[in-house]
Write an enzyme that holds these catalytic residues in place. Structure first.
Site, PDB file in Angstrom:
ATOM      1  N   LYS A 131       0.580  -1.043   0.394  1.00 45.60           N
ATOM      2  CA  LYS A 131       0.356   0.005   0.255  1.00 45.60           C
ATOM      3  C   LYS A 131       0.935   1.196   0.178  1.00 45.60           C
ATOM      4  O   LYS A 131       2.094   0.642   1.386  1.00 45.60           O
ATOM      5  CB  LYS A 131      -1.213  -0.305   1.247  1.00 45.60           C
ATOM      6  CG  LYS A 131      -0.056  -0.421   2.524  1.00 45.60           C
ATOM      7  CD  LYS A 131       0.004   1.173   3.031  1.00 45.60           C
ATOM      8  CE  LYS A 131       0.658   0.583   4.419  1.00 45.60           C
ATOM      9  NZ  LYS A 131       1.869   2.726   5.246  1.00 45.60           N
ATOM     10  N   GLY A 145       3.827  -6.657   5.885  1.00 45.01           N
ATOM     11  CA  GLY A 145       3.263  -7.956   7.015  1.00 45.01           C
ATOM     12  C   GLY A 145       1.976  -7.661   6.931  1.00 45.01           C
ATOM     13  O   GLY A 145       0.924  -8.588   7.558  1.00 45.01           O
ATOM     14  N   SER A 146       1.195  -6.556   6.898  1.00 45.06           N
ATOM     15  CA  SER A 146      -0.156  -6.541   7.673  1.00 45.06           C
ATOM     16  C   SER A 146      -0.352  -6.673   6.683  1.00 45.06           C
ATOM     17  O   SER A 146      -2.076  -7.734   6.696  1.00 45.06           O
ATOM     18  CB  SER A 146      -0.665  -5.283   7.779  1.00 45.06           C
ATOM     19  OG  SER A 146       0.633  -4.336   9.061  1.00 45.06           O
ATOM     20  N   ASP A 204      -2.689  -1.519   9.982  1.00 43.15           N
ATOM     21  CA  ASP A 204      -2.989  -1.191   8.940  1.00 43.15           C
ATOM     22  C   ASP A 204      -3.710  -2.990   8.222  1.00 43.15           C
ATOM     23  O   ASP A 204      -4.217  -2.671   7.299  1.00 43.15           O
ATOM     24  CB  ASP A 204      -1.761  -1.111   7.950  1.00 43.15           C
ATOM     25  CG  ASP A 204      -0.827   0.132   8.155  1.00 43.15           C
ATOM     26  OD1 ASP A 204      -1.929   0.811   8.678  1.00 43.15           O
ATOM     27  OD2 ASP A 204       0.193  -0.072   7.369  1.00 43.15           O
TER      28      ASP A 204
END
Length: 278
Positions: free
Chosen positions: A11, A99-100, A131
Site C-alpha cells: 500500500k 506484514g499487515s 493496517d
C-alpha cells in the site's frame, strides 16, 4: 482440501495526518490508502501444519509472524493439516504495509478454508496490526481513520498512475517513528482525495534518520515529487507519463538508489483455487 492462493499487495499512504492520541497511548490518524500491484504471494495447502517463507527478507517465523497470526485468526485455531507458504516480495520496514497485508491475506485464506465469511473482517484484526483492517476490507482505495479500524472506501483512479518507489539502504521501525513523534508534528485530517499530500510522520522519520534528506534531494534532482509512505523510509512519486516514470527511475538507479516500478491497483486481489492436474 483444494490449495488456495492469494496475493497480498503493498500500500501507499497518499496522505497521513495524526489527529490525536487516546488515553491508552495509541495515536489516531486520518489517511488515504491505496493498493499497489507490488505484492507478496500466499499459498494455503493441505499438509503438515507450519509456515514456509521464500525470499531473501529476514522475517520471524511461528507465532511472531503476522501472516501466521492472521491465519490462526481466520481459522479460529492453530491450523490442523494446513501449511501456509509465503513468498516475500514487498520490502520490509519500509512503510509499504507488507506484514499487515500478509496477515489480512492469511486471514482471508483461513476463512475460505473453513467455509467462513471473509467479507466482514472483525475489529480484532487491528490487534495484529493497525493496517490489517484496511487490507482485509478488500477495497483498492480508502479513507482510514481512528487507529486504523475505520474504513471508508474511495473510488479507484480511472487511469492508475505509474509509481516510482525509492528505498534507502536502511529500514525504519514504525514503533520508533511514533515514539519520536511530537505534538507539533500533528495536523488536521487530509481531504478525501487521491492526490498525494502531507505525511505527519516525515519529521519524526527525518529526526531518526537524517540520511533521508539525501534521498529526498536525489528524487528532486531526478525530477520527482517525492512523498513518504507510512512511517517510511520508502518514498514514492506518481506520474501519468510512463516515460517520465522510466526517466526518474533510471536517474535514481544511476545514483545507487534501489528503485521499484509499480502501478496503483484498481481492484483487490481475489482468492484462486488451484485444481490438481489429472
Amino acid at each position: 482440501m483444494t490449495p488456495l492462493r492469494l496475493d497480498a499487495p503493498a500500500k501507499l499512504n497518499l496522505s497521513l495526518s495524526i489527529t490525536g492520541r487516546r488515553r491508552d497511548g495509541y495515536h489516531e490518524l486520518a489517511s488515504v490508502f491505496v493498493l499497489l500491484d507490488l505484492a507478496d504471494r500466499l499459498l494455503l495447502l493441505p499438509g503438515a501444519p507450519g509456515l514456509r517463507i521464500e525470499g531473501t527478507h529476514k522475517i520471524p517465523h511461528g507465532a511472531a509472524n503476522l501472516a501466521w497470526r492472521g491465519l490462526v485468526a481466520g481459522l479460529g485455531a492453530e491450523p490442523d493439516l494446513a501449511c501456509l507458504a509465503l513468498e516475500k516480495v514487498i520490502p520490509i520496514a519500509a512503510g509499504l504495509g507488507g506484514g499487515s497485508s500478509d496477515a489480512a491475506a492469511a486471514w482471508r485464506l483461513g476463512r475460505r478454508w473453513t467455509g467462513g465469511d471473509e467479507t466482514q473482517p472483525p475489529a480484532s484484526l487491528a490487534g495484529i496490526g493497525a493496517d490489517v483492517p484496511f487490507f482485509a476490507a478488500q477495497v483498492p482505495a480508502a479513507y482510514v481513520a481512528g487507529i486504523g479500524e475505520l474504513i471508508e472506501p474511495l473510488p479507484p483512479p480511472d487511469a492508475p498512475p505509474h509509481v516510482v518507489l525509492a528505498l534507502p539502504s536502511f529500514g525504519l521501525s514504525t514503533a520508533a517513528v511514533f515514539a519520536e513523534l511530537r505534538r507539533s508534528d500533528w495536523s488536521a485530517a487530509p481531504p478525501r482525495t487521491l492526490e498525494p499530500g502531507h505525511n505527519d510522520l516525515l519529521a519524526a522519520a527525518r529526526r531518526l534518520r537524517p540520511e533521508i534528506d539525501d534521498l529526498l534531494r536525489l528524487m528532486l534532482d531526478a525530477g520527482a515529487d517525492p512523498h513518504l509512505t507510512g512511517s517510511g523510509p520508502a518514498f514514492f512519486a506518481l506520474t501519468g507519463d510512463p516515460q517520465r516514470a522510466t526517466s526518474i527511475g533510471s536517474r535514481l538507479r544511476a545514483k545507487g538508489v534501489r528503485v521499484i516500478a509499480a502501478r496503483l491497483r484498481q481492484r483487490p486481489a481475489s482468492i484462486e483455487a488451484i485444481e490438481e492436474e489429472g
